[in-house]
Scaffold this motif. Structure first.
Motif, PDB file in Angstrom:
ATOM      1  N   MET A   1       0.842  -1.202   0.000  1.00  0.00           N
ATOM      2  CA  MET A   1       0.000   0.000   0.000  1.00  0.00           C
ATOM      3  C   MET A   1       0.875   1.250   0.000  1.00  0.00           C
ATOM      4  O   MET A   1       1.830   1.342   0.758  1.00  0.00           O
ATOM      5  N   THR A   2       0.560   2.168  -0.860  1.00  0.00           N
ATOM      6  CA  THR A   2       1.346   3.390  -0.957  1.00  0.00           C
ATOM      7  C   THR A   2       1.047   4.325   0.206  1.00  0.00           C
ATOM      8  O   THR A   2      -0.043   4.304   0.783  1.00  0.00           O
ATOM      9  N   ASP A   3       2.041   5.162   0.570  1.00  0.00           N
ATOM     10  CA  ASP A   3       1.830   6.111   1.666  1.00  0.00           C
ATOM     11  C   ASP A   3       1.606   7.516   1.148  1.00  0.00           C
ATOM     12  O   ASP A   3       1.633   8.473   1.911  1.00  0.00           O
ATOM     13  N   HIS A   4       1.399   7.648  -0.164  1.00  0.00           N
ATOM     14  CA  HIS A   4       1.138   8.977  -0.703  1.00  0.00           C
ATOM     15  C   HIS A   4      -0.250   9.030  -1.331  1.00  0.00           C
ATOM     16  O   HIS A   4      -0.786   8.019  -1.775  1.00  0.00           O
ATOM     17  N   ALA A   5      -0.819  10.234  -1.339  1.00  0.00           N
ATOM     18  CA  ALA A   5      -2.150  10.448  -1.903  1.00  0.00           C
ATOM     19  C   ALA A   5      -2.079  10.821  -3.376  1.00  0.00           C
ATOM     20  O   ALA A   5      -2.994  10.523  -4.138  1.00  0.00           O
ATOM     21  N   ALA A   6      -0.997  11.488  -3.749  1.00  0.00           N
ATOM     22  CA  ALA A   6      -0.851  11.941  -5.130  1.00  0.00           C
ATOM     23  C   ALA A   6       0.624  12.174  -5.417  1.00  0.00           C
ATOM     24  O   ALA A   6       1.447  12.243  -4.493  1.00  0.00           O
ATOM     25  N   VAL A   7       0.939  12.284  -6.694  1.00  0.00           N
ATOM     26  CA  VAL A   7       2.294  12.625  -7.119  1.00  0.00           C
ATOM     27  C   VAL A   7       2.205  13.896  -7.949  1.00  0.00           C
ATOM     28  O   VAL A   7       1.500  13.945  -8.957  1.00  0.00           O
ATOM     29  N   VAL A   8       2.890  14.939  -7.497  1.00  0.00           N
ATOM     30  CA  VAL A   8       2.880  16.243  -8.155  1.00  0.00           C
ATOM     31  C   VAL A   8       4.269  16.525  -8.700  1.00  0.00           C
ATOM     32  O   VAL A   8       5.231  16.609  -7.942  1.00  0.00           O
ATOM     33  N   GLN A   9       4.358  16.628 -10.009  1.00  0.00           N
ATOM     34  CA  GLN A   9       5.633  16.907 -10.668  1.00  0.00           C
ATOM     35  C   GLN A   9       6.728  15.949 -10.191  1.00  0.00           C
ATOM     36  O   GLN A   9       7.852  16.326  -9.922  1.00  0.00           O
TER      37      GLN A   9
END
Length: 235
Positions: free
Chosen positions: A1-9
């Motif tokens: 499971m990833t620990d981030h909500a989104a990837v920005v740039q």
């Protein structure tokens, strides 16, 4: 499971930022925010079919969970707006902005929700960077004198004198020039209003373009993204 909500740039936005923002959001911050779906069946829908009753019962039980998932997706959009605005402020060489308050409850005016949509309204209430960027975009807007005069001419009902208002003067009927505030008296206020409106349009255009390449983790997509089963397109 990833620990981030989104990837920005290319850089991850941690889920912890979404969690922290949600802590500041009342359960129902404003009506029509697109955070909750009605659990009620369609009006007038009746059935004695057992399977239909079970389905409606399941829908009623699952509605709170669906609403909470949508609330998290909505919050992700607000946090992403803050992150994008931080980057835009830095790219423009503007002074560093204050950090978002981790404890201040989110307060958004109903009128702002109606005018801008709940995501942008909440982002501006939550993010000092978003407010700084909006102010910068507003300052960049040029409002021609012709536009100010045209607005004054087409909205005469907004410029009746107090006396004319007391007398119930019809601005589009038998009003005389003396029933209206002079153009020069209201010109600066009208220009400011038009500049703010243009600044908001510029902010909307910036946000739509800036978030186009954002990659969202599962469960953090835009609330209106049809790719997930909970999608609803309410601003």
């Amino acid at each position: 499971m990833t620990d981030h909500a989104a990837v920005v740039q290319g850089e991850p936005v941690p889920k912890s930022r979404v969690d922290a923002f949600l802590e500041t959001v009342p359960e129902r911050p404003f009506r029509g925010a697109g955070l909750h779906s009605s659990a009620a069946p369609p009006r007038g829908a009746t059935s004695h079919d057992g399977e239909s009753d079970k389905h409606r019962h399941h829908e009623a039980l699952s509605a709170p969970a669906r609403a909470e998932r949508q609330r998290r997706r909505w919050a992700t959009q607000v946090v992403v707006a803050d992150e994008l605005a931080r980057r835009a402020v830095a790219e423009r060489g503007l002074p560093p902005v204050a950090e978002v308050s981790p404890t201040q409850l989110l307060a958004v005016a109903e009128n702002d929700v109606a005018d801008m949509g709940s995501i942008v309204a909440a982002a501006l209430a939550h993010s000092p960077a978003a407010r700084t960027l909006l102010a910068e975009l507003e300052a960049e807007q040029h409002v021609p004198e012709e536009a100010v005069q045209d607005y004054y001419d087409r909205n005469r009902d907004r410029f009746l004198t107090p006396d004319a208002l007391r007398r119930g003067v019809d601005p589009f009927g038998r009003a005389t020039p003396s029933d209206f505030l002079p153009f020069e008296q209201v010109r600066q206020a009208v220009e400011g209003e038009l500049r703010r409106a243009a600044g908001r349009r510029a902010f909307f255009a910036w946000f739509d373009q800036a978030r186009a390449d954002v990659v969202y983790a599962a469960g953090h997509e835009h609330p209106g993204d049809p790719a997930h089963p909970d999608h609803e397109h309410r601003h």
